[in-house]
Design an enzyme around this catalytic site. Structure first.
Site, PDB file in Angstrom:
ATOM      1  N   SER A  19       0.846  -1.192   0.000  1.00 60.78           N
ATOM      2  CA  SER A  19       0.000   0.000   0.000  1.00 60.78           C
ATOM      3  C   SER A  19       0.879   1.238   0.000  1.00 60.78           C
ATOM      4  O   SER A  19       2.104   1.152   0.062  1.00 60.78           O
ATOM      5  CB  SER A  19      -0.910   0.004   1.231  1.00 60.78           C
ATOM      6  OG  SER A  19      -0.122   0.252   2.374  1.00 60.78           O
ATOM      7  N   LYS A  20       0.221   2.386  -0.033  1.00 55.94           N
ATOM      8  CA  LYS A  20       0.916   3.685  -0.080  1.00 55.94           C
ATOM      9  C   LYS A  20       2.013   3.800   0.980  1.00 55.94           C
ATOM     10  O   LYS A  20       3.019   4.463   0.768  1.00 55.94           O
ATOM     11  CB  LYS A  20      -0.086   4.820   0.160  1.00 55.94           C
ATOM     12  CG  LYS A  20      -1.105   4.956  -0.944  1.00 55.94           C
ATOM     13  CD  LYS A  20      -0.670   6.004  -1.954  1.00 55.94           C
ATOM     14  CE  LYS A  20      -1.577   6.045  -3.151  1.00 55.94           C
ATOM     15  NZ  LYS A  20      -0.942   5.587  -4.381  1.00 55.94           N
ATOM     16  N   ARG A  21       1.758   3.170   2.117  1.00 54.38           N
ATOM     17  CA  ARG A  21       2.743   3.262   3.210  1.00 54.38           C
ATOM     18  C   ARG A  21       4.118   2.772   2.777  1.00 54.38           C
ATOM     19  O   ARG A  21       5.135   3.173   3.310  1.00 54.38           O
ATOM     20  CB  ARG A  21       2.291   2.400   4.393  1.00 54.38           C
ATOM     21  CG  ARG A  21       1.319   3.063   5.299  1.00 54.38           C
ATOM     22  CD  ARG A  21       0.926   2.153   6.433  1.00 54.38           C
ATOM     23  NE  ARG A  21       0.406   0.867   5.953  1.00 54.38           N
ATOM     24  CZ  ARG A  21       0.954  -0.299   6.211  1.00 54.38           C
ATOM     25  NH1 ARG A  21       2.048  -0.371   6.936  1.00 54.38           N
ATOM     26  NH2 ARG A  21       0.411  -1.407   5.751  1.00 54.38           N
ATOM     27  N   HIS A  22       4.118   1.826   1.816  1.00 53.30           N
ATOM     28  CA  HIS A  22       5.398   1.247   1.392  1.00 53.30           C
ATOM     29  C   HIS A  22       6.087   2.059   0.296  1.00 53.30           C
ATOM     30  O   HIS A  22       7.215   1.755  -0.073  1.00 53.30           O
ATOM     31  CB  HIS A  22       5.177  -0.174   0.876  1.00 53.30           C
ATOM     32  CG  HIS A  22       4.567  -1.077   1.899  1.00 53.30           C
ATOM     33  ND1 HIS A  22       3.265  -1.535   1.820  1.00 53.30           N
ATOM     34  CD2 HIS A  22       5.071  -1.575   3.046  1.00 53.30           C
ATOM     35  CE1 HIS A  22       3.008  -2.292   2.863  1.00 53.30           C
ATOM     36  NE2 HIS A  22       4.073  -2.337   3.630  1.00 53.30           N
ATOM     37  N   GLY A  23       5.391   3.032  -0.253  1.00 53.67           N
ATOM     38  CA  GLY A  23       5.968   3.805  -1.368  1.00 53.67           C
ATOM     39  C   GLY A  23       5.037   3.712  -2.566  1.00 53.67           C
ATOM     40  O   GLY A  23       3.821   3.673  -2.416  1.00 53.67           O
TER      41      GLY A  23
END
Ligand code: GLU
Length: 475
Positions: free
Chosen positions: A250-254
């Site tokens: 998800s976005k949290r990972h980039g």
């Protein structure tokens, strides 16, 4: 063999879905099959034409072309679900006529109350069957009086639904946990499970390869195939792509969408090669380039791809490995191709006014200086900043440059260089070498004491590409 990729146009193409598309594409290409694209846009609130266009563009950029689809047509069209509503209506009527489906008038409040009661009693929520016994006549009377029912599929009470998943082996679901599910909403639009079965059957899809998040839909779909008299396709459910912390990517990972990876300067062939290896490894070794068995051009992957070789353990997205592959493909790419992919990063920085033939030629000339030392195309303009934004005062203010210039003899080198270059016109590699040789003789400096001040004087930076390469590009 016929396979399909069936995106819902409700956002950008996620790399996990791009991998699903890729596995379908590889399977079709290696087996001389047909790859079709179907747009699943029955969710009118969330589907947009912009999203559809961007998904198609991303697939094209990745090189995953399709044989049939909304833009190219084909013998089983239309390929957009919103244009197939008449087909779903006709099959829904068939199911109603055969008593495989019935009208349901339950209100959202009633359904919610049933759900809460199930949860309170400690079992998974399931439709209570309230409208199951309604006769067609009673249902018709209620419709005539203005009520708008949904249509539910009548799920057999106790039956095991089995299928042989090409990735996961035998999968069994008991219908006991599957309530009568909605196939057509009250506004007449089909639900996913129903539309997908009608389409996969009519489009003669032989293998459904999709994400594991759909595995619990498969028994419902098999029941629909049976009720409609169609032979079910084969199924392969791909494990999800997880981030390094083992939660869904998800976005949290980039970056998560193909568009973001593209914007950051990954080459499509790197992304394709990397995505294919999440969960799949070719059976026999022998890759190309640097003899690494993992570096495989897409055609070679298609030749060797077998869906049975895809593992069912979740795939972990490894950004480092992708960067390594990108470095490899950047170095392997022809300068003109690399220029086509990277000129946008130069225009974005204002280094190149627009994408002209001249700009492309210049960019392809200077790229080789930088590709060996960056992970992504996006980083290249910064590595070559000295060619576009030379600022002597700013350079002298940086500690590394100041250190070079404070070294004994450095100023003599710069002065001698200025003298040598005053009348020599544009420098090519040989003229530069000759001038540097004369500076060496005049100042008695050599090695680092000679070349560091020269570098600083010409580029304003204490490090960077080889001077031999850089100098001819300096105007
Ligand atoms: N539209 C569905 C999705 O994007 C497709 C699922 C399927 O392949 O059956 O998840």
């Amino acid at each position: 063999m016929r396979v399909r990729f069936a995106p819902s146009p409700t956002g950008q193409l996620h790399v996990g879905n791009a991998r699903t598309a890729l596995f379908n594409w590889l399977w079709a290409h290696g087996k001389d099959g047909t790859f079709l694209l179907r747009v699943e846009d029955t969710d009118a609130e969330r589907s947009t034409r912009e999203s559809e266009a961007s998904i198609l563009e991303d697939l094209r950029w990745l090189g995953l072309d399709w044989d049939e689809g909304p833009d190219v047509g084909g013998p089983h069209g239309p390929y957009r679900q919103s244009e197939r509503l008449h087909l779903y209506a006709s099959y829904a009527n068939e199911l109603l006529a055969g008593e495989h489906a019935y009208y349901c008038f339950c209100s959202p409040d009633k359904l919610d109350a049933d759900r809460q009661a199930d949860l309170a009693a400690g079992h998974p929520p399931k439709y209570h069957g309230t409208c199951r016994p309604l006769s067609r006549g009673d249902a018709q009377a209620r419709i005539d009086s203005g009520e708008r029912p949904v249509i539910r599929f009548r799920v057999p009470e106790t039956e095991d639904i089995r299928f042989q998943d090409l990735v996961r082996g035998e999968v069994v679901f008991s219908t006991e946990v599957i309530g009568d599910f909605v196939i057509v909403r009250s506004d007449g639009r089909p639900q996913y499970n129903f539309a997908v079965v009608v389409d996969d059957a009519l489009m003669e899809v032989t293998h459904v390869i999709r994400g594991e998040d759909h595995i619990s839909n498969t028994p419902r779909q098999i029941l629909l195939y049976q009720a409609l008299g169609f032979a079910p396709s084969e199924f392969a459910h791909l494990s999800l792509v997880l981030g390094p912390d083992h939660t869904p990517l998800s976005k949290r990972h980039g970056a998560t969408s193909v568009a973001e990876f593209r914007a950051r300067g990954y080459l499509p062939e790197a992304l394709v090669n990397y995505l294919a290896l999440i969960g799949w490894s070719p059976r026999t070794g022998g890759g190309s380039g640097e003899n690494d068995p993992e570096l495989l051009p897409v055609d070679e992957m298609a030749r060797r791809f077998a869906i049975e070789d895809v593992g069912h353990a979740p795939g972990i997205f490894d950004f480092e490995k992708l960067a390594w592959m990108n470095r490899h493909y950047m170095k392997a790419a022809a300068p003109s191709r690399l220029a086509a992919e990277s000129v946008r990063f130069f225009t974005a920085r204002g280094y190149v006014p627009r994408r002209s033939d001249e700009a492309m030629e210049f960019v392809s000339l200077i790229l080789p200086m930088a590709v060996g030392s960056v992970d992504r195309l996006e980083e290249i303009p910064d590595r070559l900043k000295f060619l576009f934004a030379f600022d002597a005062a700013a350079a002298l203010a940086t500690p590394e440059v100041a250190e070079v210039m404070d070294a004994p003899g450095a100023r003599d080198v710069v002065e001698a260089l200025a003298d040598e270059l005053r009348d020599c016109g544009r420098l090519d590699r040989d003229a530069f070498r000759a001038a540097a040789g004369r500076v060496k003789q005049r100042t008695g400096q050599k090695g680092r004491a000679l070349f560091h001040p020269i570098r600083v004087a010409l580029t304003g930076e204490a490090g960077g590409p080889e001077l031999d390469l850089a100098v001819p590009a300096i105007d």
